[in-house]
Design an enzyme around this catalytic site. Structure first.
Site, short mmCIF file in Angstrom:
data_model
loop_
_atom_site.label_atom_id
_atom_site.label_comp_id
_atom_site.label_asym_id
_atom_site.label_seq_id
_atom_site.Cartn_x
_atom_site.Cartn_y
_atom_site.Cartn_z
N ASP A 1 -7.69 -20.49 -32.02
CA ASP A 1 -6.68 -21.08 -31.13
C ASP A 1 -7.30 -22.19 -30.28
O ASP A 1 -6.59 -22.97 -29.65
CB ASP A 1 -6.14 -19.99 -30.18
CG ASP A 1 -4.71 -19.61 -30.54
OD1 ASP A 1 -4.09 -20.34 -31.32
OD2 ASP A 1 -4.23 -18.58 -30.02
N GLN B 1 -2.23 -12.49 -30.41
CA GLN B 1 -0.88 -13.03 -30.22
C GLN B 1 -0.43 -12.82 -28.76
O GLN B 1 -0.49 -11.71 -28.25
CB GLN B 1 0.10 -12.34 -31.19
CG GLN B 1 1.50 -12.88 -31.14
CD GLN B 1 1.60 -14.35 -31.58
OE1 GLN B 1 1.03 -14.75 -32.59
NE2 GLN B 1 2.30 -15.15 -30.80
N LYS C 1 2.44 -16.65 -39.41
CA LYS C 1 1.01 -16.89 -39.64
C LYS C 1 0.54 -16.21 -40.93
O LYS C 1 -0.26 -16.77 -41.69
CB LYS C 1 0.20 -16.43 -38.43
CG LYS C 1 0.35 -17.39 -37.26
CD LYS C 1 0.01 -16.81 -35.92
CE LYS C 1 0.51 -17.77 -34.84
NZ LYS C 1 0.52 -17.21 -33.50
#
Ligand code: NDP
Length: 286
Positions: free
Chosen positions: A119, A96, A52
């Protein structure tokens, strides 16, 4: 048969994101910023976070990785999330997963401000998707829709889509997105009877199961578009999808490979969401 190359498509989309970010900066504005929170030192998570970071770098976006000790408490982690919510320079927040065992995941994710939830998994964004309203979309399903669009499948009127898998992360939101584009959608799962027969009616067949090579040619209608979301690690260490690529490829009209299919699209959609969140925060371009 066409192979839908996720690496190539994501590189193309990244290029347009990069240009937009460049223009934003050229106009003297701050850069979009993605903040990633990593708790503990799970090697797979560390590698995803590095991916990322690199993705942000590749399009000129700012990235902040907050590394926290595995032993911090739930309350301390929530405090960090709230600080990121309040920071006006932060556009996207990503925690995460998986979190170490002593955390309860949902109460942590629920703390992310919905307008920074890149997300797209916060209940507010899930609700907006269900209602057909604008919000931040979950990255993998959105990436699949971009792949369909790339082969000219934008309006899915009259097409049968079968989604195997009904997770909140992939199957469920993807079914809604397909339906929004006018497909007739069947959601299949572990309790579905006659799965092969149901799948074999699909013009668009999507596998999001997590079972290596379970979709063989008997599941596939001749000429179908087959999208393989699955990522499974085999004993030899190699990755494979939920679709038996070799068996299916000559029957499908288009198919995604694993690796190099849906995977690269997911990270790309994360960048797209961060840019979208930035524009909302800055009312940029309005
Ligand atoms: P989950 O384990 O959360 O969900 C799997 C789904 O598959 C469930 O709905 C389950 O049914 C269904 N299922 C399990 N076994 C069968 C079966 N034999 N027949 C039919 N349906 C079955 O997984 P995710 O949705 O999170 O992920 C699915 C796959 O996609 C995984 O391989 C994952 O690694 C991959 N993935 C890839 C991403 C990418 O970027 N490419 C991103 C996210 C995930 P039930 O609900 O009844 O249990």
């Amino acid at each position: 048969m066409k192979i839908i190359d996720g690496k190539e498509l994501s590189a193309k989309i990244r290029q347009t994101i990069k240009q937009e970010v460049q223009e934003i900066k050229e106009h003297g504005n701050r850069s979009p910023l993605l903040s990633v929170i990593l708790v503990g030192d799970n090697p797979a998570s560390q590698s995803y976070v590095r991916g990322k970071e690199n993705a942000c770098l590749s399009v000129g976006m700012e990235n902040r990785t907050i590394r926290l000790d595995a032993n911090i408490s739930q309350a301390e982690l929530i405090q960090v999330v709230r600080q990121q919510n309040e920071d006006p320079d932060v556009d996207g927040i990503l925690v995460q997963l998986p979190l170490p065992d002593h955390f309860e995941t949902n109460p942590v994710l629920d703390q992310i401000s919905p307008d920074k939830d890149v997300d797209g998994l916060h209940p507010v964004n899930a609700g907006l998707l269900l209602a057909g309203r604008d919000g931040l979309l979950p990255c993998t399903p959105n990436g699949v829709m971009e792949m369909l669009k790339s082969i000219g499948l934008e309006d899915l009127s009259g097409l049968n889509a079968v989604v195997v898998g009904r997770s909140n992360l992939v199957g469920k939101p993807l079914s809604l997105l397909l339906q929004q584009k006018n497909a007739t959608v069947t959601m299949a799962h572990s309790r579905t009877k006659d799965l092969a027969q149901i799948c074999s009616k699909a013009d668009i067949l999507i596998a999001a199961v997590g079972r290596p090579k379970m979709i063989t040619s008997e599941y596939v209608k001749a000429g179908a578009v087959v999208i393989d979301v699955g990522i499974n690690r085999m004993e030899n260490g190699k990755l494979c999808g939920d679709v038996d690529f070799e068996d299916v490829k000559d029957k499908a009209s288009a198919i995604t490979p694993v690796p190099g299919g849906v995977g690269p699209m997911t990270v790309c959609m994360l960048l797209m969401n961060t840019l979208k969140a930035y524009k909302e925060h800055e009312s940029y371009g309005r």
